[in-house]
Design a protein around this motif. Structure first.
Motif: not given
Length: 246
Positions: A90-111
Protein backbone atom coordinates in the motif's frame (compact mmCIF):
# COMPACT_ATOMS: atom_id res chain seq x y z
CA UNK A 1 51.22 -23.12 29.67
CA UNK A 2 48.49 -24.50 27.47
CA UNK A 3 49.07 -24.33 23.73
CA UNK A 4 46.88 -21.78 22.02
CA UNK A 5 44.37 -23.13 19.61
CA UNK A 6 44.47 -21.70 16.11
CA UNK A 7 41.97 -18.94 15.58
CA UNK A 8 38.79 -19.98 13.86
CA UNK A 9 38.67 -18.75 10.31
CA UNK A 10 36.27 -15.84 9.92
CA UNK A 11 33.18 -16.60 7.97
CA UNK A 12 32.76 -14.33 4.95
CA UNK A 13 29.92 -11.91 5.45
CA UNK A 14 27.04 -12.16 3.05
CA UNK A 15 26.85 -9.23 0.68
CA UNK A 16 24.06 -6.80 1.48
CA UNK A 17 21.53 -6.91 -1.34
CA UNK A 18 21.15 -3.72 -3.31
CA UNK A 19 17.94 -1.71 -2.76
CA UNK A 20 15.11 -2.48 -5.15
CA UNK A 21 15.25 1.03 -6.63
CA UNK A 22 18.89 0.46 -7.58
CA UNK A 23 18.18 -2.97 -9.05
CA UNK A 24 15.33 -1.49 -11.09
CA UNK A 25 17.45 1.40 -12.34
CA UNK A 26 20.30 -0.91 -13.35
CA UNK A 27 18.04 -3.58 -14.82
CA UNK A 28 15.99 -1.20 -16.97
CA UNK A 29 18.46 1.56 -17.86
CA UNK A 30 18.96 0.48 -21.46
CA UNK A 31 15.25 -0.07 -22.09
CA UNK A 32 14.36 3.28 -20.50
CA UNK A 33 16.86 5.06 -22.75
CA UNK A 34 15.47 3.29 -25.80
CA UNK A 35 11.94 4.33 -24.83
CA UNK A 36 13.02 7.96 -24.52
CA UNK A 37 14.60 7.77 -27.96
CA UNK A 38 11.63 6.09 -29.65
CA UNK A 39 10.64 7.64 -32.96
CA UNK A 40 7.24 8.76 -31.71
CA UNK A 41 8.48 10.36 -28.48
CA UNK A 42 11.38 12.07 -30.21
CA UNK A 43 9.17 13.44 -32.97
CA UNK A 44 6.42 14.60 -30.64
CA UNK A 45 8.43 16.20 -27.86
CA UNK A 46 11.87 17.05 -29.19
CA UNK A 47 11.93 17.56 -32.95
CA UNK A 48 11.13 20.80 -34.73
CA UNK A 49 7.81 20.77 -36.58
CA UNK A 50 6.66 22.90 -39.44
CA UNK A 51 5.04 26.07 -38.15
CA UNK A 52 1.59 27.37 -38.86
CA UNK A 53 -1.88 26.14 -38.05
CA UNK A 54 -1.55 22.87 -39.95
CA UNK A 55 1.65 21.91 -38.14
CA UNK A 56 0.05 22.62 -34.77
CA UNK A 57 -3.05 20.64 -35.75
CA UNK A 58 -1.07 17.55 -36.76
CA UNK A 59 1.09 17.66 -33.66
CA UNK A 60 -2.00 18.10 -31.49
CA UNK A 61 -3.50 14.97 -33.04
CA UNK A 62 -0.42 12.97 -32.08
CA UNK A 63 -0.33 14.45 -28.58
CA UNK A 64 -3.99 13.55 -28.03
CA UNK A 65 -3.36 10.01 -29.30
CA UNK A 66 -0.51 9.73 -26.80
CA UNK A 67 -2.69 10.97 -23.93
CA UNK A 68 -5.44 8.52 -24.83
CA UNK A 69 -3.08 5.55 -24.62
CA UNK A 70 -1.76 6.79 -21.28
CA UNK A 71 -5.28 7.24 -19.94
CA UNK A 72 -6.07 3.60 -20.68
CA UNK A 73 -2.93 2.48 -18.83
CA UNK A 74 -3.43 4.71 -15.80
CA UNK A 75 -7.10 3.75 -15.56
CA UNK A 76 -6.07 0.08 -15.55
CA UNK A 77 -3.46 0.77 -12.86
CA UNK A 78 -5.92 2.62 -10.64
CA UNK A 79 -8.53 -0.11 -11.10
CA UNK A 80 -5.92 -2.62 -9.87
CA UNK A 81 -5.16 -0.76 -6.62
CA UNK A 82 -7.96 -2.42 -4.56
CA UNK A 83 -5.94 -5.63 -4.88
CA UNK A 84 -3.20 -4.17 -2.67
CA UNK A 85 -5.37 -2.44 -0.09
CA UNK A 86 -4.37 -3.50 3.41
CA UNK A 87 -1.13 -5.14 2.23
CA UNK A 88 2.49 -4.11 2.62
CA UNK A 89 2.37 -2.80 -0.95
CA UNK A 90 0.00 0.00 0.00
CA UNK A 91 2.63 2.55 0.99
CA UNK A 92 4.41 2.28 -2.36
CA UNK A 93 1.46 1.99 -4.74
CA UNK A 94 -1.15 4.30 -3.24
CA UNK A 95 0.90 7.46 -3.63
CA UNK A 96 -1.39 10.18 -5.04
CA UNK A 97 1.29 11.13 -7.58
CA UNK A 98 0.69 7.77 -9.31
CA UNK A 99 -3.07 8.24 -9.73
CA UNK A 100 -3.13 10.37 -12.87
CA UNK A 101 -6.16 9.18 -14.83
CA UNK A 102 -8.17 12.28 -13.85
CA UNK A 103 -5.31 14.57 -14.92
CA UNK A 104 -5.26 12.85 -18.31
CA UNK A 105 -9.02 13.29 -18.60
CA UNK A 106 -8.60 17.01 -17.93
CA UNK A 107 -6.01 17.35 -20.70
CA UNK A 108 -8.11 15.36 -23.16
CA UNK A 109 -11.11 17.53 -22.33
CA UNK A 110 -9.03 20.64 -22.97
CA UNK A 111 -7.95 19.46 -26.43
CA UNK A 112 -11.06 17.52 -27.50
CA UNK A 113 -13.93 18.70 -25.36
CA UNK A 114 -14.25 15.19 -23.93
CA UNK A 115 -11.92 12.29 -23.17
CA UNK A 116 -13.37 9.25 -25.02
CA UNK A 117 -10.12 7.51 -24.21
CA UNK A 118 -11.09 3.84 -24.19
CA UNK A 119 -12.33 3.69 -27.77
CA UNK A 120 -9.04 5.07 -29.04
CA UNK A 121 -6.70 2.59 -27.34
CA UNK A 122 -4.60 0.70 -29.87
CA UNK A 123 -4.09 -3.06 -29.66
CA UNK A 124 -0.68 -2.65 -28.02
CA UNK A 125 -2.13 -0.37 -25.34
CA UNK A 126 -4.93 -2.83 -24.61
CA UNK A 127 -2.31 -5.58 -24.30
CA UNK A 128 -0.35 -3.44 -21.84
CA UNK A 129 -3.49 -2.70 -19.79
CA UNK A 130 -4.43 -6.37 -19.78
CA UNK A 131 -1.01 -7.22 -18.37
CA UNK A 132 -1.58 -4.76 -15.51
CA UNK A 133 -4.94 -6.36 -14.74
CA UNK A 134 -3.39 -9.82 -14.93
CA UNK A 135 -0.61 -9.17 -12.42
CA UNK A 136 -3.04 -7.41 -10.09
CA UNK A 137 -5.00 -10.66 -9.86
CA UNK A 138 -2.14 -13.16 -9.81
CA UNK A 139 0.94 -11.37 -8.43
CA UNK A 140 0.13 -7.90 -7.03
CA UNK A 141 3.75 -7.19 -6.08
CA UNK A 142 4.48 -6.88 -9.81
CA UNK A 143 2.39 -3.69 -9.87
CA UNK A 144 5.48 -2.07 -8.34
CA UNK A 145 7.25 -2.65 -11.65
CA UNK A 146 4.54 -0.84 -13.60
CA UNK A 147 4.50 2.03 -11.11
CA UNK A 148 8.27 2.37 -11.46
CA UNK A 149 8.11 2.34 -15.27
CA UNK A 150 5.42 5.02 -15.35
CA UNK A 151 7.40 7.24 -12.98
CA UNK A 152 10.49 7.00 -15.19
CA UNK A 153 8.57 7.44 -18.45
CA UNK A 154 6.10 10.12 -17.40
CA UNK A 155 6.59 11.73 -14.00
CA UNK A 156 10.35 12.26 -13.83
CA UNK A 157 10.48 13.83 -17.31
CA UNK A 158 7.09 15.54 -17.12
CA UNK A 159 8.05 19.19 -16.74
CA UNK A 160 10.43 19.09 -19.67
CA UNK A 161 7.70 17.64 -21.87
CA UNK A 162 5.12 20.11 -20.58
CA UNK A 163 7.36 23.00 -21.62
CA UNK A 164 7.73 21.52 -25.12
CA UNK A 165 3.98 21.14 -25.53
CA UNK A 166 3.29 24.60 -24.12
CA UNK A 167 5.72 26.14 -26.61
CA UNK A 168 4.51 24.04 -29.56
CA UNK A 169 0.84 24.98 -29.08
CA UNK A 170 1.44 28.44 -27.63
CA UNK A 171 -0.52 27.55 -24.51
CA UNK A 172 -0.89 29.41 -21.27
CA UNK A 173 1.10 27.65 -18.57
CA UNK A 174 -0.71 24.54 -17.32
CA UNK A 175 -3.24 24.36 -20.14
CA UNK A 176 -3.44 20.90 -21.66
CA UNK A 177 -0.47 19.67 -19.58
CA UNK A 178 -2.10 18.84 -16.25
CA UNK A 179 -0.80 15.29 -16.50
CA UNK A 180 2.83 16.33 -16.85
CA UNK A 181 2.61 18.94 -14.10
CA UNK A 182 0.95 16.92 -11.33
CA UNK A 183 4.16 16.84 -9.30
CA UNK A 184 5.43 20.43 -8.92
CA UNK A 185 8.85 20.86 -10.45
CA UNK A 186 10.26 22.14 -7.16
CA UNK A 187 9.04 18.97 -5.44
CA UNK A 188 10.15 16.47 -8.06
CA UNK A 189 13.44 15.54 -6.38
CA UNK A 190 11.67 15.02 -3.05
CA UNK A 191 9.04 12.83 -4.70
CA UNK A 192 11.74 10.73 -6.35
CA UNK A 193 13.40 10.16 -2.97
CA UNK A 194 10.05 9.35 -1.35
CA UNK A 195 9.04 6.91 -4.08
CA UNK A 196 12.39 5.12 -4.03
CA UNK A 197 12.26 4.95 -0.24
CA UNK A 198 8.79 3.39 -0.35
CA UNK A 199 9.74 0.66 -2.83
CA UNK A 200 13.04 0.00 -1.06
CA UNK A 201 11.10 -0.54 2.16
CA UNK A 202 8.96 -3.31 0.72
CA UNK A 203 9.54 -6.73 2.30
CA UNK A 204 9.95 -8.84 -0.82
CA UNK A 205 11.57 -12.24 -1.05
CA UNK A 206 14.63 -12.55 -3.27
CA UNK A 207 12.67 -14.26 -6.02
CA UNK A 208 9.94 -11.61 -5.83
CA UNK A 209 12.54 -8.87 -6.23
CA UNK A 210 13.88 -10.55 -9.37
CA UNK A 211 10.34 -10.85 -10.69
CA UNK A 212 9.70 -7.14 -10.15
CA UNK A 213 12.81 -6.21 -12.13
CA UNK A 214 11.85 -8.55 -14.97
CA UNK A 215 8.30 -7.19 -14.98
CA UNK A 216 9.64 -3.64 -15.19
CA UNK A 217 11.66 -4.63 -18.23
CA UNK A 218 8.46 -5.99 -19.77
CA UNK A 219 6.63 -2.73 -18.95
CA UNK A 220 9.24 -0.72 -20.83
CA UNK A 221 9.03 -3.11 -23.80
CA UNK A 222 5.24 -2.84 -23.88
CA UNK A 223 5.54 0.94 -23.80
CA UNK A 224 7.91 0.77 -26.76
CA UNK A 225 5.37 -1.30 -28.70
CA UNK A 226 2.71 1.35 -28.06
CA UNK A 227 5.04 4.10 -29.29
CA UNK A 228 5.96 2.11 -32.39
CA UNK A 229 2.29 1.69 -33.23
CA UNK A 230 1.59 5.41 -32.75
CA UNK A 231 4.48 6.28 -35.08
CA UNK A 232 3.47 3.81 -37.78
CA UNK A 233 2.12 5.80 -40.70
CA UNK A 234 1.62 8.94 -38.60
CA UNK A 235 1.66 12.23 -40.51
CA UNK A 236 4.78 14.30 -39.88
CA UNK A 237 6.69 11.48 -38.21
CA UNK A 238 9.47 9.85 -40.18
CA UNK A 239 12.65 7.96 -39.39
CA UNK A 240 15.84 9.98 -39.55
CA UNK A 241 18.08 12.18 -37.38
CA UNK A 242 16.30 13.44 -34.30
CA UNK A 243 17.00 15.98 -31.60
CA UNK A 244 18.69 14.87 -28.41
CA UNK A 245 16.09 14.13 -25.77
CA UNK A 246 18.34 14.92 -22.85
Amino acid sequence: MEPQLPASPQQPQAATPAPLSVLLAEGTAKLAAQAERSLFIQSLFFDAWEGGIYGQYVRAQHYVSHLRQLHTLYAAFEAALPHVMGTTLTTALLLPELRLASALEADLTYFCGESRADTFACVETRLHAERIREVAEDAPHLLVAHAYARCVLDVFSGHRRARRITDAFELAEGQGTTFYGTVPEAGLAAFRVRFHSRIDGLELAEDETREVVQEARMAFRLHALVCDELARGATGIAAGPHADAR
